[in-house]
Design a protein around this motif. Structure first.
Motif, PDB file in Angstrom:
ATOM      1  N   HIS A 287       0.219   0.021   5.074  1.00  0.00           N
ATOM      2  CA  HIS A 287       1.634  -0.334   4.948  1.00  0.00           C
ATOM      3  C   HIS A 287       1.884  -1.274   3.777  1.00  0.00           C
ATOM      4  N   VAL A 288       0.938  -2.193   3.566  1.00  0.00           N
ATOM      5  CA  VAL A 288       1.070  -3.131   2.433  1.00  0.00           C
ATOM      6  C   VAL A 288      -0.204  -2.991   1.609  1.00  0.00           C
ATOM      7  N   SER A 289      -0.084  -2.453   0.438  1.00  0.00           N
ATOM      8  CA  SER A 289      -1.301  -2.156  -0.328  1.00  0.00           C
ATOM      9  C   SER A 289      -1.809  -3.381  -1.073  1.00  0.00           C
ATOM     10  N   THR A 290      -2.199  -4.416  -0.312  1.00  0.00           N
ATOM     11  CA  THR A 290      -2.803  -5.586  -0.951  1.00  0.00           C
ATOM     12  C   THR A 290      -4.231  -5.721  -0.439  1.00  0.00           C
ATOM     13  N   ARG A 291      -5.039  -6.474  -1.180  1.00  0.00           N
ATOM     14  CA  ARG A 291      -6.433  -6.659  -0.767  1.00  0.00           C
ATOM     15  C   ARG A 291      -6.497  -7.416   0.550  1.00  0.00           C
ATOM     16  N   ASP A 292      -5.646  -8.434   0.686  1.00  0.00           N
ATOM     17  CA  ASP A 292      -5.616  -9.221   1.931  1.00  0.00           C
ATOM     18  C   ASP A 292      -5.366  -8.335   3.139  1.00  0.00           C
ATOM     19  N   ALA A 293      -4.374  -7.458   3.010  1.00  0.00           N
ATOM     20  CA  ALA A 293      -4.000  -6.596   4.137  1.00  0.00           C
ATOM     21  C   ALA A 293      -5.136  -5.634   4.471  1.00  0.00           C
ATOM     22  N   THR A 294      -5.778  -5.093   3.446  1.00  0.00           N
ATOM     23  CA  THR A 294      -6.876  -4.153   3.667  1.00  0.00           C
ATOM     24  C   THR A 294      -8.058  -4.849   4.327  1.00  0.00           C
ATOM     25  N   GLU A 295      -8.379  -6.057   3.832  1.00  0.00           N
ATOM     26  CA  GLU A 295      -9.522  -6.786   4.407  1.00  0.00           C
ATOM     27  C   GLU A 295      -9.226  -7.213   5.836  1.00  0.00           C
ATOM     28  N   PHE A 296      -7.979  -7.636   6.063  1.00  0.00           N
ATOM     29  CA  PHE A 296      -7.579  -8.035   7.421  1.00  0.00           C
ATOM     30  C   PHE A 296      -7.747  -6.843   8.368  1.00  0.00           C
ATOM     31  N   ALA A 297      -7.235  -5.689   7.959  1.00  0.00           N
ATOM     32  CA  ALA A 297      -7.261  -4.500   8.828  1.00  0.00           C
ATOM     33  C   ALA A 297      -8.691  -4.113   9.196  1.00  0.00           C
ATOM     34  N   MET A 298      -9.616  -4.339   8.265  1.00  0.00           N
ATOM     35  CA  MET A 298     -11.006  -3.957   8.539  1.00  0.00           C
ATOM     36  C   MET A 298     -11.652  -4.845   9.600  1.00  0.00           C
ATOM     37  N   ARG A 299     -11.014  -5.991   9.882  1.00  0.00           N
ATOM     38  CA  ARG A 299     -11.606  -6.917  10.863  1.00  0.00           C
ATOM     39  C   ARG A 299     -10.997  -6.753  12.254  1.00  0.00           C
ATOM     40  N   VAL A 300     -10.055  -5.821  12.390  1.00  0.00           N
ATOM     41  CA  VAL A 300      -9.339  -5.679  13.668  1.00  0.00           C
ATOM     42  C   VAL A 300     -10.171  -4.856  14.659  1.00  0.00           C
TER      43      VAL A 300
END
Ligand code: SF4
Ligand code: SF4
Length: 437
Positions: A287-300
């Motif tokens: 939904h938000v193509s930022t590195r923070d968002a991608t890294e966060f999602a990988m930890r869910v």
């Protein structure tokens, strides 16, 4: 170019109806559909209605025609799209990997941007969804008020008055569980003994009011297993309700708040208790193509899957005293997080009694976010089907990992006077380990 980067309602609304708007919609995703129809038997609304317009293939065709201005935006077209549950069963059957969930969200955002919402509805939505759901402190106050409403006897008077139905509040009021004494959570819950690591817990919006027993149980279990539980301040609603209703800006606002609240560096797991929220958190990077968002999602991680993955032995044969257990698979856990089997394996592995999966798992219970409010008739049909299988399973306890499904099914169970308790896996494990005694 980010094709889903809607510029906002004003920009799109200012276009003339005939203006080309296709550059704002991922038509390449629509065109992935080869119209094979393999998804049709997996679609609950198609199975129920037999109408191609209520199928994934039909809805994709409608979206394509709508975006290309080949079909006008009529109430009938909107209705076919609105009646989609966003259950994403169709994605699991699609050989062309059409990202249907994204498409229907984008279609609703496209419609929301073009449509002038009636003022009354806009104010009500802003007041409830933005003004309360998205503000944890206000939500807590609403929880206190609801508890007072239930305990003072006012609930009995209001229900008896017959006022709830004309006000359109009967369905949501019936799903309200008993609100416990509400508390604020500490910023961290340390381990009594050796620490294996830290995890961050996502509380959700509704769950932190109506399902604090599950949050408490999860903290006790994680602590018992050696994890210090952190509860980041500033976390908010996951944004799923906004996202699936086409309110892209509202969803982004909430995503930004959550990304700020949770530690952005390191690999600290983020544990979600409600799979509806977990599914949304898992897709922040899309939904938000930022590195923070991608890294966060990988930890869910879903709570049940996290425990199943990391702890095989400690609870063996612990559930002997808990009766017959059936597992319900929320669509968000099965189709998006794709960890439904892990919950089943976890409970099965822990139990000396019978654990079964209820049989109609390829459908949806009808809760589907706010679907039970916006499409009450179809929602009731899907819930009835699910309740029938629950009854046939003969279970004493139904385990489900999503608060929306739990409330919806519990209300149906109560109205049919079935003797089945609906709980989150964390509650069952907590009882099995007798951590709450
Ligand atoms: S299975 Fe996939 S490609 Fe086939 S009709 Fe359905 S969405 Fe289209
Ligand atoms: S998301 Fe569910 S209801 Fe919607 S088209 Fe796909 S299978 Fe049907």
């Amino acid at each position: 170019m980010n094709t889903r980067n809607y510029a906002g309602a004003g920009t799109i609304r200012s276009m003339t109806h005939a203006a080309p708007v296709t550059d704002r919609f991922p038509l390449e995703d629509v065109d992935k559909c080869v119209q094979c129809g393999l998804c049709l038997p997996y679609c609950p609304t198609y199975r129920e209605t037999g109408d191609e317009n209520e199928s994934p293939r039909g809805r994709i065709a409608l979206l394509r025609a709508m975006i290309r201005n080949e079909l006008p935006l009529t109430p009938r077209l909107e209705s076919h799209l609105d009646r989609c549950l966003s259950c994403r069963n169709c994605e699991t059957a699609c050989p062309a990997q059409v990202p249907y969930g994204r498409l229907i969200d984008d279609g609703r955002a496209f419609i929301a941007a073009k449509r002038r919402e009636p003022r009354g509805r806009r104010v009500l939505r802003r007041w409830t969804v933005d003004g309360i759901l998205a503000r944890p402190n206000r939500l807590l106050w609403v929880g206190h008020l609801l508890r007072g409403y239930q305990r003072s006897g006012l609930q009995t008077i209001v229900r008896g008055s017959g006022l709830l139905r004309p006000l359109g509040l009967a369905t949501i009021e019936a799903q309200l569980p008993i609100v416990p004494i509400l508390k604020h959570y500490a910023i961290a819950y340390p381990v009594n003994g050796e620490t294996r690591g830290d995890v961050a817990l996502f509380l959700g919006c509704i769950a932190r009011i109506v399902d604090q027993p599950t949050i408490d149980a999860a903290i006790r279990i994680l602590n018992k297993l050696g994890y210090r539980v952190r509860i980041p301040r500033g976390q908010n609603c996951c944004g799923a309700i906004h996202q699936h209703a086409g309110d892209v800006q509202g969803a982004r606002r909430l995503m930004a708040q959550n990304l700020n609240a949770f530690p952005s560096s390191g690999d600290m797991p983020v544990i979600s208790l409600a799979s509806g929220c977990g599914a949304m958190l898992l897709e922040y990077g899309q939904h938000v193509s930022t590195r923070d968002a991608t890294e966060f999602a990988m930890r869910v991680h879903d709570f049940g899957a996290f425990i199943e993955d990391r702890h095989a032995a400690p609870f063996e044969n612990a559930l002997t005293h808990l009766g017959k257990i059936a597992v319900h698979e929320p669509c968000s856990l099965r189709n998006v997080m794709q960890t439904a089997k892990k919950t089943y394996n976890l409970l099965n592995r822990l139990s000396a009694t019978e654990v079964s999966i209820i049989s109609n798992q390829s459908t949806c219970c009808g809760a589907a976010g706010t679907y039970f409010l916006t499409q009450p008739q179809l929602s009731e049909v899907f819930r009835d089907d699910t309740l029938r299988t629950i009854h046939e399973s003969g279970c004493d306890t139904l385990v489900t990992s999503n608060i929306g499904c739990a409330l919806h099914l519990a209300a149906g169970i109560a109205s049919r006077h079935l003797d089945v308790e609906v709980v989150h896996p964390a509650i069952l494990i907590d009882r099995a380990l007798r951590l709450d005694s």
